[in-house]
Motif scaffolding. Structure first.
Motif, PDB file in Angstrom:
ATOM      1  N   ILE A 147       3.640 -26.201 -11.689  1.00 11.60           N
ATOM      2  CA  ILE A 147       4.111 -27.350 -12.473  1.00 11.60           C
ATOM      3  C   ILE A 147       3.937 -28.636 -11.673  1.00 11.60           C
ATOM      4  O   ILE A 147       3.481 -29.662 -12.189  1.00 11.60           O
ATOM      5  N   ASP A 148       4.302 -28.574 -10.396  1.00  7.25           N
ATOM      6  CA  ASP A 148       4.190 -29.765  -9.543  1.00  7.25           C
ATOM      7  C   ASP A 148       2.728 -30.143  -9.321  1.00  7.25           C
ATOM      8  O   ASP A 148       2.353 -31.322  -9.433  1.00  7.25           O
ATOM      9  N   PHE A 149       1.882 -29.146  -9.014  1.00  6.38           N
ATOM     10  CA  PHE A 149       0.490 -29.446  -8.700  1.00  6.38           C
ATOM     11  C   PHE A 149      -0.249 -30.042  -9.898  1.00  6.38           C
ATOM     12  O   PHE A 149      -1.005 -30.998  -9.755  1.00  6.38           O
ATOM     13  N   TYR A 150      -0.007 -29.477 -11.070  1.00  3.32           N
ATOM     14  CA  TYR A 150      -0.730 -29.935 -12.258  1.00  3.32           C
ATOM     15  C   TYR A 150      -0.047 -31.100 -12.966  1.00  3.32           C
ATOM     16  O   TYR A 150      -0.497 -31.531 -14.024  1.00  3.32           O
ATOM     17  N   GLY A 151       1.029 -31.596 -12.381  1.00  2.00           N
ATOM     18  CA  GLY A 151       1.685 -32.763 -12.955  1.00  2.00           C
ATOM     19  C   GLY A 151       2.312 -32.483 -14.310  1.00  2.00           C
ATOM     20  O   GLY A 151       2.262 -33.334 -15.209  1.00  2.00           O
ATOM     21  N   LEU A 152       2.932 -31.327 -14.458  1.00  2.00           N
ATOM     22  CA  LEU A 152       3.517 -30.948 -15.741  1.00  2.00           C
ATOM     23  C   LEU A 152       5.036 -31.150 -15.759  1.00  2.00           C
ATOM     24  O   LEU A 152       5.729 -30.627 -16.612  1.00  2.00           O
ATOM     25  N   THR A 153       5.540 -31.946 -14.822  1.00  2.00           N
ATOM     26  CA  THR A 153       6.988 -32.091 -14.693  1.00  2.00           C
ATOM     27  C   THR A 153       7.629 -32.739 -15.906  1.00  2.00           C
ATOM     28  O   THR A 153       8.817 -32.575 -16.147  1.00  2.00           O
ATOM     29  N   GLU A 154       6.868 -33.471 -16.677  1.00  2.89           N
ATOM     30  CA  GLU A 154       7.440 -34.119 -17.848  1.00  2.89           C
ATOM     31  C   GLU A 154       7.445 -33.204 -19.075  1.00  2.89           C
ATOM     32  O   GLU A 154       8.017 -33.526 -20.101  1.00  2.89           O
ATOM     33  N   VAL A 155       6.783 -32.086 -18.948  1.00  2.00           N
ATOM     34  CA  VAL A 155       6.713 -31.159 -20.072  1.00  2.00           C
ATOM     35  C   VAL A 155       7.950 -30.274 -20.076  1.00  2.00           C
ATOM     36  O   VAL A 155       8.379 -29.782 -19.033  1.00  2.00           O
ATOM     37  N   ASP A 156       8.544 -30.066 -21.237  1.00  2.00           N
ATOM     38  CA  ASP A 156       9.687 -29.154 -21.317  1.00  2.00           C
ATOM     39  C   ASP A 156       9.244 -27.778 -20.834  1.00  2.00           C
ATOM     40  O   ASP A 156       8.128 -27.326 -21.136  1.00  2.00           O
ATOM     41  N   PRO A 157      10.100 -27.086 -20.087  1.00  2.00           N
ATOM     42  CA  PRO A 157       9.730 -25.749 -19.603  1.00  2.00           C
ATOM     43  C   PRO A 157       9.255 -24.858 -20.746  1.00  2.00           C
ATOM     44  O   PRO A 157       9.912 -24.747 -21.774  1.00  2.00           O
ATOM     45  N   ASP A 158       8.111 -24.273 -20.585  1.00  2.00           N
ATOM     46  CA  ASP A 158       7.527 -23.416 -21.610  1.00  2.00           C
ATOM     47  C   ASP A 158       7.645 -21.966 -21.154  1.00  2.00           C
ATOM     48  O   ASP A 158       7.313 -21.654 -20.005  1.00  2.00           O
ATOM     49  N   PRO A 159       8.082 -21.059 -22.016  1.00  2.00           N
ATOM     50  CA  PRO A 159       8.231 -19.649 -21.607  1.00  2.00           C
ATOM     51  C   PRO A 159       6.951 -19.042 -21.064  1.00  2.00           C
ATOM     52  O   PRO A 159       6.999 -18.116 -20.244  1.00  2.00           O
ATOM     53  N   VAL A 160       5.809 -19.550 -21.498  1.00  2.00           N
ATOM     54  CA  VAL A 160       4.553 -18.970 -21.046  1.00  2.00           C
ATOM     55  C   VAL A 160       4.330 -19.226 -19.554  1.00  2.00           C
ATOM     56  O   VAL A 160       3.650 -18.460 -18.872  1.00  2.00           O
TER      57      VAL A 160
END
Length: 212
Positions: A147-160
């Motif tokens: 999540i940190d590396f791909y810059g997905l911190t703003e995305v709500d946690p996804d079960p996948v």
């Protein structure tokens, strides 16, 4: 009072920690060379060069020794993986390769640690439960790093995310177990490279799906 607290410049707490480490080192050696059946109080104390009272100062059962040793190896593994990720070049493959290399090398440079992490970890109900929690912790680590590396911190946690991280960690454990048993005719370098391929493939694919 001072004499009770320190001896030769070493405090009582430090001496106790040293004795505990000596007992765990002895446990690691016994498990790696002789097996679980030989892990007795007398064998542990003989291996550590300690009186039996020091065993009971630190542990109340063999399960307690096994749990402490499993936790120690898990902590070493986590530290090695995190350090490798932090110091690797800033590319998906470099990060994944460094982390996987650090983990696999720690467990295979000292086969006793792999024996504890992969075999002894299922020896008792307590250890099986601990293994489930530890696997989940490593999966959470993989997910957080991704999540940190791909810059997905703003995305709500996804079960996948959790699913793929758990799949990767669980799959690596089973693959490493099979490799150690001789069921996978690969060199260690090939094992690391193929594992890296899978981590990067699933990570890149997931990042592409979840990026805004």
């Amino acid at each position: 009072m001072t004499g009770q607290r320190t001896y030769g410049g070493i405090s009582a707490a430090e001496r106790r920690a040293q004795r505990r480490t000596a007992l765990l080192d002895a446990a690691l050696d016994i498990l790696g060379s002789q097996g679980l059946d030989k892990l007795t109080v007398s064998a542990l104390c003989a291996g550590a060069g300690l009186n039996e009272r020091y065993y009971y100062e630190n542990f109340d059962s063999r399960d307690a020794v096994l749990s402490a040793l499993f936790d120690t190896v898990s902590e070493e593994l986590a530290t090695a993986v995190i350090t490798a990720v932090q110091t690797a070049p800033d590319t998906p493959r470099a990060k994944a390769h460094a982390a996987i290399t650090a983990g696999i090398e720690l467990l295979t440079d000292d086969p006793r640690k792999a024996h504890v992490a992969l075999i002894v970890s299922s020896a008792t109900p307590e250890l099986r439960t601990r293994t489930v929690h530890t696997t989940r912790a490593f999966a959470n680590l993989v997910a957080a790093e991704g999540i940190d590396f791909y810059g997905l911190t703003e995305v709500d946690p996804d079960p996948v995310i959790s699913f793929r991280a758990t799949y990767l960690v669980g799959g690596l454990v089973q693959t490493l177990t099979a490799w150690r048993q001789g069921d996978l005719p690969l060199t260690r370098a090939e094992l690391i490279d193929h594992t890296t391929d899978v981590f990067v493939l699933l990570g890149e694919d997931l990042a592409a799906r979840l990026r805004p």
